[in-house]
Enzyme design. Structure first.
Site, PDB file in Angstrom:
ATOM      1  N   TYR A 253       0.833  -1.159   0.032  1.00  0.00           N
ATOM      2  CA  TYR A 253      -0.039  -0.271   0.115  1.00  0.00           C
ATOM      3  C   TYR A 253       0.675   1.384  -0.165  1.00  0.00           C
ATOM      4  O   TYR A 253       0.520   2.352  -0.664  1.00  0.00           O
ATOM      5  CB  TYR A 253      -0.892  -0.061   1.331  1.00  0.00           C
ATOM      6  CG  TYR A 253      -1.953   0.948   1.268  1.00  0.00           C
ATOM      7  CD1 TYR A 253      -3.172   0.718   0.813  1.00  0.00           C
ATOM      8  CD2 TYR A 253      -1.606   2.017   2.133  1.00  0.00           C
ATOM      9  CE1 TYR A 253      -4.046   2.059   1.043  1.00  0.00           C
ATOM     10  CE2 TYR A 253      -2.598   3.242   2.057  1.00  0.00           C
ATOM     11  CZ  TYR A 253      -3.879   3.275   1.681  1.00  0.00           C
ATOM     12  OH  TYR A 253      -4.813   4.182   1.878  1.00  0.00           O
TER      13      TYR A 253
ATOM     14  N   LYS B  64       0.945   4.024  -2.969  1.00  0.00           N
ATOM     15  CA  LYS B  64       0.572   5.520  -2.567  1.00  0.00           C
ATOM     16  C   LYS B  64       1.794   6.427  -2.713  1.00  0.00           C
ATOM     17  O   LYS B  64       1.555   7.657  -3.254  1.00  0.00           O
ATOM     18  CB  LYS B  64      -0.224   5.516  -1.147  1.00  0.00           C
ATOM     19  CG  LYS B  64      -1.195   4.610  -0.878  1.00  0.00           C
ATOM     20  CD  LYS B  64      -2.404   5.478  -1.812  1.00  0.00           C
ATOM     21  CE  LYS B  64      -3.730   4.974  -1.459  1.00  0.00           C
ATOM     22  NZ  LYS B  64      -4.910   5.451  -2.310  1.00  0.00           N
TER      23      LYS B  64
HETATM   24  N1  CAA Z   1       4.337  -1.181  14.528  1.00  0.00           N
HETATM   25  C1  CAA Z   1       5.129  -2.150  15.313  1.00  0.00           C
HETATM   26  N2  CAA Z   1       4.834  -3.525  15.323  1.00  0.00           N
HETATM   27  C2  CAA Z   1       3.536  -3.908  15.025  1.00  0.00           C
HETATM   28  C3  CAA Z   1       2.789  -2.904  14.344  1.00  0.00           C
HETATM   29  C4  CAA Z   1       3.044  -1.565  14.307  1.00  0.00           C
HETATM   30  N3  CAA Z   1       2.179  -0.540  13.870  1.00  0.00           N
HETATM   31  N4  CAA Z   1       1.491  -3.781  14.301  1.00  0.00           N
HETATM   32  C5  CAA Z   1       1.714  -4.855  14.472  1.00  0.00           C
HETATM   33  N5  CAA Z   1       2.778  -4.890  15.051  1.00  0.00           N
HETATM   34  C6  CAA Z   1       3.517  -6.108  15.650  1.00  0.00           C
HETATM   35  C7  CAA Z   1       2.719  -6.979  16.535  1.00  0.00           C
HETATM   36  O1  CAA Z   1       2.611  -6.539  17.718  1.00  0.00           O
HETATM   37  C8  CAA Z   1       3.070  -8.368  16.415  1.00  0.00           C
HETATM   38  O2  CAA Z   1       4.216  -8.477  17.085  1.00  0.00           O
HETATM   39  P1  CAA Z   1       4.882  -9.655  18.001  1.00  0.00           P
HETATM   40  O3  CAA Z   1       5.157 -10.833  16.828  1.00  0.00           O
HETATM   41  O4  CAA Z   1       5.987  -9.429  18.808  1.00  0.00           O
HETATM   42  O5  CAA Z   1       3.515 -10.127  18.774  1.00  0.00           O
HETATM   43  C9  CAA Z   1       3.689  -8.427  14.930  1.00  0.00           C
HETATM   44  O6  CAA Z   1       4.078  -7.228  14.583  1.00  0.00           O
HETATM   45  C10 CAA Z   1       2.640  -8.766  13.813  1.00  0.00           C
HETATM   46  O7  CAA Z   1       2.701 -10.143  13.955  1.00  0.00           O
HETATM   47  P2  CAA Z   1       1.439 -11.039  13.394  1.00  0.00           P
HETATM   48  O8  CAA Z   1       2.097 -12.172  12.928  1.00  0.00           O
HETATM   49  O9  CAA Z   1       0.423 -11.162  14.509  1.00  0.00           O
HETATM   50  O10 CAA Z   1       0.906 -10.402  12.390  1.00  0.00           O
HETATM   51  P3  CAA Z   1      -0.415 -10.617  11.542  1.00  0.00           P
HETATM   52  O11 CAA Z   1       0.252 -11.559  10.356  1.00  0.00           O
HETATM   53  O12 CAA Z   1      -1.303 -11.165  12.271  1.00  0.00           O
HETATM   54  O13 CAA Z   1      -0.875  -9.145  10.882  1.00  0.00           O
HETATM   55  C11 CAA Z   1      -1.381  -6.974  10.873  1.00  0.00           C
HETATM   56  C12 CAA Z   1      -1.415  -8.110  11.552  1.00  0.00           C
HETATM   57  C13 CAA Z   1      -2.062  -7.058   9.725  1.00  0.00           C
HETATM   58  C14 CAA Z   1      -0.205  -6.296  10.903  1.00  0.00           C
HETATM   59  C15 CAA Z   1      -2.455  -6.081  11.590  1.00  0.00           C
HETATM   60  O14 CAA Z   1      -1.829  -5.997  12.991  1.00  0.00           O
HETATM   61  C16 CAA Z   1      -2.979  -4.776  11.109  1.00  0.00           C
HETATM   62  O15 CAA Z   1      -3.936  -4.928  10.392  1.00  0.00           O
HETATM   63  N6  CAA Z   1      -2.026  -3.586  11.529  1.00  0.00           N
HETATM   64  C17 CAA Z   1      -2.267  -2.371  10.945  1.00  0.00           C
HETATM   65  C18 CAA Z   1      -1.845  -1.905   9.630  1.00  0.00           C
HETATM   66  C19 CAA Z   1      -2.152  -0.674   9.459  1.00  0.00           C
HETATM   67  O16 CAA Z   1      -1.935   0.454  10.016  1.00  0.00           O
HETATM   68  N7  CAA Z   1      -2.932  -0.490   8.154  1.00  0.00           N
HETATM   69  C20 CAA Z   1      -3.453   0.736   7.650  1.00  0.00           C
HETATM   70  C21 CAA Z   1      -4.913   0.423   7.464  1.00  0.00           C
HETATM   71  S1  CAA Z   1      -5.698   2.037   6.995  1.00  0.00           S
HETATM   72  C22 CAA Z   1      -5.157   2.520   5.752  1.00  0.00           C
HETATM   73  O17 CAA Z   1      -4.311   2.037   4.958  1.00  0.00           O
HETATM   74  C23 CAA Z   1      -5.794   3.934   5.124  1.00  0.00           C
HETATM   75  C24 CAA Z   1      -4.889   4.848   5.030  1.00  0.00           C
HETATM   76  O18 CAA Z   1      -4.430   5.513   4.140  1.00  0.00           O
HETATM   77  C25 CAA Z   1      -4.355   5.898   6.273  1.00  0.00           C
END
Ligand code: CAA
Length: 240
Positions: A147, A151
């Protein structure tokens, strides 16, 4: 004659707000959408804005969609490239399909929609290309290599078209929304979303209308000298 505006992904989220704001500002608006017929029908019923179905990821469908809008409403003066998707995953888990889907829609989609409207804008010596990028194209985001790349690409695209279009009265600008209260952001796990809100000095998500007003501003006839710019609307979360 009212100017004609086409908004991609224009029946939901930020796009729906952009479509209605442009209509309120006097534009004849067409809202493109990819797949959610039910939401599109509801949007048209509520706003009176016609919805046109085609995927921005499909070049031929975009050309046909543009031709249909131009047949029915007239030449397109304003194109708002808003359609976008997420397929979030940490990079080590991101699949080639997740990469491709996002690039095809968010980046190639902007090419696919702009290419068919560009020759007419050059001939008529007027055009507004407004592309909705993202804060995450500016700063990157954990789990969004696809993404953020798309962008950021939209910003390079915009700055190039600004240079090529200026002498034809065409401007190309981008809006970089921060986290806005739409389905896309509400799909982020609640804990992650709360942490993100904690990073926004305004202390809240933005509203779609706060992005729409940027678009209306850039679309105006007398915005011609604003070209190649990026408006950030993110509650103070990130400064470029
Ligand atoms: N910063 C640092 N670490 C992060 C993090 C972040 N932002 N998000 C997740 N992590 C960490 C978790 O705590 C986890 O750590 P541990 O392994 O130590 O527990 C690790 O990264 C993620 O591991 P997972 O295997 O659990 O990850 P997953 O495969 O289940 O994926 C995810 C989870 C998809 C990352 C989910 O956390 C997510 O959706 N995060 C949000 C991402 C985001 O901000 N997207 C924006 C969407 S909105 C948008 O895009 C509109 C716009 O233009 C602003």
């Amino acid at each position: 004659m009212a100017r004609v505006a086409l908004v991609t992904g224009g029946t939901r989220g930020i796009g729906a707000s952009v479509s209605t704001a442009l209509k309120a500002a006097g534009y004849s608006v067409a809202a493109n959408y990819a797949g959610n017929d039910e939401a599109a029908a509801k949007f048209t019923e509520e706003t009176g804005i016609p919805a046109y179905k085609s995927s921005v990821a499909d070049y031929d469908a975009c050309a046909a969609g543009v031709a249909k809008v131009e047949d029915e409403l007239g030449p397109i003066d304003v194109l708002v490239n808003n359609a976008g998707i997420t397929r979030d995953a940490p990079f080590h888990k991101m699949t080639p399909d997740q990469w491709k889907e996002v690039i095809d829609t968010n980046l190639s989609g902007v090419f696919n929609m702009t290419h068919p409207v560009w020759p007419g804008m050059r001939e008529r010596k007027f055009g507004r290309i407004i592309t909705i990028s993202s804060i995450n194209g500016q700063k990157g985001q954990f789990a969004q290599a696809n993404y953020a790349a798309s962008k950021a690409g939209d910003l390079g695209f915009t700055k190039t078209l600004a240079q090529e279009g200026a002498r034809f009265g065409i401007t190309a600008n981008a809006v970089c929304p921060g986290y806005i209260a739409t389905e896309m952001v509400m799909a982020v796990p609640e804990k992650v979303r709360e942490a993100i809100i904690g990073q926004i000095p305004a202390g809240r998500l933005g509203e779609p209308e706060e992005i729409a007003r940027c678009v209306v501003f850039l679309a105006a006839d007398n915005s011609e000298f604003i070209n190649g710019s990026t408006i950030s609307a993110n509650g103070g979360q990130y400064f470029v």
